[in-house]
Design a protein around this motif. Structure first.
Motif, mmCIF file in Angstrom:
data_model
loop_
_atom_site.group_PDB
_atom_site.id
_atom_site.type_symbol
_atom_site.label_atom_id
_atom_site.label_comp_id
_atom_site.label_asym_id
_atom_site.label_seq_id
_atom_site.Cartn_x
_atom_site.Cartn_y
_atom_site.Cartn_z
ATOM 1 N N GLU A 23 0.832 -1.205 0.000
ATOM 2 C CA GLU A 23 0.000 0.000 0.000
ATOM 3 C C GLU A 23 0.867 1.255 0.000
ATOM 4 O O GLU A 23 0.584 2.222 -0.707
ATOM 5 C CB GLU A 23 -0.943 -0.013 1.206
ATOM 6 N N LEU A 24 1.945 1.245 0.765
ATOM 7 C CA LEU A 24 2.874 2.380 0.752
ATOM 8 C C LEU A 24 3.529 2.524 -0.622
ATOM 9 O O LEU A 24 3.655 3.634 -1.131
ATOM 10 C CB LEU A 24 3.946 2.212 1.828
ATOM 11 N N ALA A 25 3.938 1.424 -1.202
ATOM 12 C CA ALA A 25 4.558 1.469 -2.523
ATOM 13 C C ALA A 25 3.560 1.988 -3.565
ATOM 14 O O ALA A 25 3.926 2.782 -4.438
ATOM 15 C CB ALA A 25 5.065 0.089 -2.916
ATOM 16 N N ARG A 26 2.321 1.556 -3.450
ATOM 17 C CA ARG A 26 1.301 1.975 -4.415
ATOM 18 C C ARG A 26 0.953 3.450 -4.280
ATOM 19 O O ARG A 26 0.801 4.166 -5.261
ATOM 20 C CB ARG A 26 0.035 1.128 -4.236
ATOM 21 N N THR A 27 0.840 3.931 -3.053
ATOM 22 C CA THR A 27 0.372 5.302 -2.854
ATOM 23 C C THR A 27 1.485 6.341 -2.868
ATOM 24 O O THR A 27 1.294 7.435 -3.380
ATOM 25 C CB THR A 27 -0.408 5.435 -1.532
ATOM 26 N N VAL A 28 2.628 6.013 -2.292
ATOM 27 C CA VAL A 28 3.705 7.000 -2.189
ATOM 28 C C VAL A 28 4.854 6.672 -3.136
ATOM 29 O O VAL A 28 5.481 7.559 -3.696
ATOM 30 C CB VAL A 28 4.213 7.117 -0.732
ATOM 31 N N GLY A 29 5.128 5.403 -3.311
ATOM 32 C CA GLY A 29 6.165 4.966 -4.244
ATOM 33 C C GLY A 29 7.558 5.407 -3.856
ATOM 34 O O GLY A 29 7.879 5.574 -2.680
ATOM 35 N N SER A 30 8.366 5.635 -4.860
ATOM 36 C CA SER A 30 9.774 5.961 -4.626
ATOM 37 C C SER A 30 9.967 7.327 -3.969
ATOM 38 O O SER A 30 11.052 7.621 -3.471
ATOM 39 C CB SER A 30 10.556 5.891 -5.940
ATOM 40 N N ASP A 31 8.930 8.151 -3.949
ATOM 41 C CA ASP A 31 9.026 9.451 -3.278
ATOM 42 C C ASP A 31 9.302 9.290 -1.782
ATOM 43 O O ASP A 31 9.815 10.210 -1.152
ATOM 44 C CB ASP A 31 7.747 10.263 -3.459
ATOM 45 N N LEU A 32 8.958 8.138 -1.233
ATOM 46 C CA LEU A 32 9.164 7.897 0.195
ATOM 47 C C LEU A 32 10.641 8.010 0.569
ATOM 48 O O LEU A 32 10.979 8.430 1.673
ATOM 49 C CB LEU A 32 8.612 6.520 0.576
ATOM 50 N N ALA A 33 11.524 7.691 -0.367
ATOM 51 C CA ALA A 33 12.967 7.732 -0.097
ATOM 52 C C ALA A 33 13.482 9.147 0.146
ATOM 53 O O ALA A 33 14.570 9.320 0.700
ATOM 54 C CB ALA A 33 13.731 7.107 -1.259
ATOM 55 N N ASN A 34 12.722 10.148 -0.223
ATOM 56 C CA ASN A 34 13.146 11.546 -0.068
ATOM 57 C C ASN A 34 12.354 12.267 1.004
ATOM 58 O O ASN A 34 12.172 13.482 0.927
ATOM 59 C CB ASN A 34 12.998 12.280 -1.407
ATOM 60 N N THR A 35 11.871 11.540 1.983
ATOM 61 C CA THR A 35 11.022 12.133 3.016
ATOM 62 C C THR A 35 11.628 11.952 4.397
ATOM 63 O O THR A 35 12.651 11.289 4.564
ATOM 64 C CB THR A 35 9.631 11.470 3.012
ATOM 65 N N ALA A 36 10.954 12.513 5.374
ATOM 66 C CA ALA A 36 11.360 12.342 6.775
ATOM 67 C C ALA A 36 11.183 10.899 7.226
ATOM 68 O O ALA A 36 11.693 10.511 8.274
ATOM 69 C CB ALA A 36 10.531 13.266 7.667
#
Length: 101
Positions: A3-16
């Motif tokens: 679900e995280l991969a589907r909704t946020v994807g690779s953008d998660l790597a650039n977050t807090a």
């Protein structure tokens, strides 16, 4: 995780949420919203996350990175990540911003 991969994807790597404690709290919030923490462990369909979940995650990430979250949340992520009350503080904050906000 899907679900995280589907909704946020690779953008998660650039977050807090690259901070381990913040990621674990995010994961707990997603699991709770999808399946309800404390529910029986039987197969069921996940509840959908809010339509704007990705933008909420990115906004909350910016808030955390700029130190604009409540002091107790910033403190919980910075110092006492193994303390149960600190983890609950972060999860509750994220839930209020990502699911109920």
């Amino acid at each position: 995780m899907e679900e995280l991969a589907r909704t946020v994807g690779s953008d998660l790597a650039n977050t807090a949420f690259t901070n381990r404690a913040a990621f674990y709290a995010l994961f707990a919030v997603v699991y709770d919203a999808s399946f309800e923490i404390g529910s029986l462990l039987k197969k069921k369909k996940a509840v959908d996350l809010p339509a704007n979940f990705r933008s909420r995650v990115l906004h909350v990430s910016d808030t955390l990175q700029m130190g604009k979250a409540p002091d107790k949340v910033i403190d919980a992520l910075a110092r006492r990540t193994t303390h149960k009350d600190s983890r609950k503080t972060v999860v509750d904050y994220l839930k209020s911003r990502l699911i109920h906000g």
